[in-house]
Design an enzyme around this catalytic site. Sequence first.
Site, PDB file in Angstrom:
ATOM      1  N   GLU A 769       0.758  -1.263  -0.116  1.00 51.82           N
ATOM      2  CA  GLU A 769       0.032  -0.085  -0.136  1.00 51.82           C
ATOM      3  C   GLU A 769       0.690   1.088   0.147  1.00 51.82           C
ATOM      4  OE1 GLU A 769      -3.317   2.330   2.626  1.00 51.82           O
ATOM      5  OE2 GLU A 769      -2.431   0.497   3.421  1.00 51.82           O
ATOM      6  N   CYS A 803      -1.315   9.183   4.373  1.00 49.87           N
ATOM      7  CA  CYS A 803      -1.136   9.190   2.653  1.00 49.87           C
ATOM      8  C   CYS A 803      -2.446   9.673   2.139  1.00 49.87           C
ATOM      9  CB  CYS A 803      -1.179   7.646   2.250  1.00 49.87           C
ATOM     10  SG  CYS A 803      -2.455   6.623   3.141  1.00 49.87           S
TER      11      CYS A 803
END
Length: 883
Positions: A769, A803
């Site tokens: 990820e 993020c």
Amino acid sequence: MFPVDEIIPESEARTETGPLPPPCRDEEERVTALLGALDGQLDWPQVVAMARPWVDAVRKHPAPFWALESLLREYPITSAEGLALMRLAEALLRVPDMGTAVLLAADQLGRARFAGEEKQSWMTQISGRILMLSRRLLAERETATLVQRLGMNTVVTAAVRAIALLGRQFVLGQDLAEARRRAADVRKRQPTLCYSYDMLGEGARNSADAARYAASYQAALQSLAMQPGSGGPEQRDGISIKLSALHPRYEEGQRRRLWVELLPKLEQLAETAARGRLNLTLDAEESDRLELQLDLWDAVQRKMARNPVSAGWNGLGIAVQAYQTRAAEVISEVLARARRNRSRLMLRLVKGAYWDTEIKRAQEMGLAGYPVFTHKHHTDISYAACAAQLLEQAVGPEAVVYPQFATHNAATIAAVLRLAAASPGARFEMQRLHGMGEGIYREVLRHSAIRSLRVYAPVGRYRDLLAYLVRRLLENGANTSFMHRLAEHRVAVDDLLANPLWRADDVALAAPRDIYGTLQGQTRPNSKGMDMTYANERNPVTTAALALRVPTPAEIHPEEVDPLLHALHAAQPRWDMVPVERRAEIMTNAADLLEARREALLALLLREAHKTLGDAVAELREAVDFCRYYAIQATALMRPEMLPGPTGETNTLRLRGRGAFVCISPWNFPLAIFAGQVVAALVTGNSVAAKPAEQTVAIARAFVELLWEAGVPRDVVALMPGPGETVGAALVNHPLTAGVVFTGSTGVARHIYRSLAAKEGPIVPLIAETGGINAMIVDSTALVEQVVDAVIASAFRSAGQRCSALRLLCVQEEVVEEVMAMLGGAMQELTIGPAVDYATDVPPVIDAEAQATLLAQITRLEQGGARLLMRTAWPAEMQAMAM
């Protein structure tokens, strides 16, 4: 580092520590207590006998076409037409460019059919026909020539005019002068009518907004002070104010600032109101601001009691929401403070306008329950009990309160009047909202001896009040609301006036902990949160964080990787043989331990990862959710599955663990992502080499030790802290690595991918990820205040170190200056400081290297010719530390 040991605990920073109970309480217990308090005070058949003629008369002589009742009858909120009206009302008038207005109108009007040729009311003729024409012109192909003939602008202008006509029914005037002129016209028919003008603001987002609202309130009070008459606050028009409009950070975490910046404004407004003998009421807002509101109101009350100019003034008011489960206790506390200050207050009792917000907040935060009643008739019980409580204290010259009962419900009005009959001499007034309930109060005034009626009257530009208008439409247009059911003639009068004095056996909604229901046939509870605005919940965490000395677990050397991975590889088959149900039970145990050790873990997140309390709570809850979610999913996924096959042959699919997994987690979510990676690998039968970020090893170690305590064998999961370049690389490249789970930068993920691809033997899976550029697109239909709230939260929470943090904001040219101005002002209101301080919005970045990277990027942008829109100044006390 910030000097966290010098932070004042929040409990010592409070001006008041009121004895209110927790916001979330057992609904059944509260209703039982309220019914007990009302026992013998209300004969409901008498209430019905009083209210029935009012309802019959309103239905026989409907309200005029502009009233809410007519709007709800024509276009219920539950219909496509009603929803289109709501969306247009919320956005259309503030759209500055015709192109977007056309698109918005076409989108919304095209979804609904404003036909209803059988409906011939004035509402249909004025509003419906305009909207119907607009819809047809904008959405139907066969009318293209007509659109060309009239022009899109004409069509949209008609729709804008229709929405403005609707807005006029709920806004008394676009400025106070217009509002007072309209009020004067109404008083020609009702000379005793009073007004409470609401100089509306949806809440300041910066100091300029707050200053503008404060000036508006001050000017309104000075204007109203000139009204004729010798009466006091009870007989004269006044104003209602929102504290969120007077300060951009009206929230519990900024309590210390508010006493310096907001309280003087309130005291100035109160003194002006006292000089003019006016009523000044602090409107109620969300429950998480209740203690703050009470303490500010009390501070002003004390100041006014000592001020010779205002010593005899009894016009300071406060609104209390009956839908809150602690409304009765709030009233007791307010009355106690009034007695202590030897003053009288004006108290507006409302049912409440933020029910949906309160419910959603409790669910999202995983609270123990709801701060509001979930059954509407429970709110009616609370209102009646609070009314009885107030009326008892409103009798005689020494009365401590002047109650103001705000309601449009005929049964509630009748109940109040019946209760008042049992308290002879009680002085009080009824209130309604401008544009609502006019028909009911027309009949009430005709048949009952109400001493006073006050109209709560919104004042302001239509484009600024649209969000407020929509909220009121939703509040009063719900299927269960009295106003909606009054307009629906199919609802029998007996049903409309049904006795609410009974307790439902269950809450109307699943508790916040139960909202997820089941997953794969198993109960999946919501993770337990905490109400950080309630001091008794957050103070233990702050105390623990201040006392904590973060341990520094030793890193391993790259040469230690080989023996550790061999040990994990050897232990994995035994762990894989443990039934998946048992492994899932262990992960569920880990979730329970996470919640049981909440204070210690939150303190560690605050100190080692520099998380604010809100972010720390969210991360802990995410870790809990990972444990439970993966436990349930693994049980279903790894259950033996019988496959079809030839007669006499049995085929069973069984999933097994792959071996030793390497889990590499980042520092920005050192507990949640670390836990998610490790738990997913463990519960599916793998052993785990857990490599946390170098900056947050103590948090990782705490979770690994918690897993051991929950039942994971010590030789199945190993903590392997160390630099990514050495320890991480050795783990990825080791021949016994059966898989890699990685969260971090795209560049590192690519490097891991190439390393795994170059290895001999079976393909090693990589689950990665990585980050990207998170963008937000804003057009001119967006409410600027909501845009700013979203940008601030996304860009600056966790110091922007996530993020999902906002990296790119794209704003339509026509509104860019307005958005940037409000956003820049909101940035200036952010509090920069140590994470352990509850007042901090933006905590430190994770380390000096991260800071250097950010400063270098800023320098590159400035040297490259980028336009600097806003830079938030560091607090003066931190300037020395920044150098």
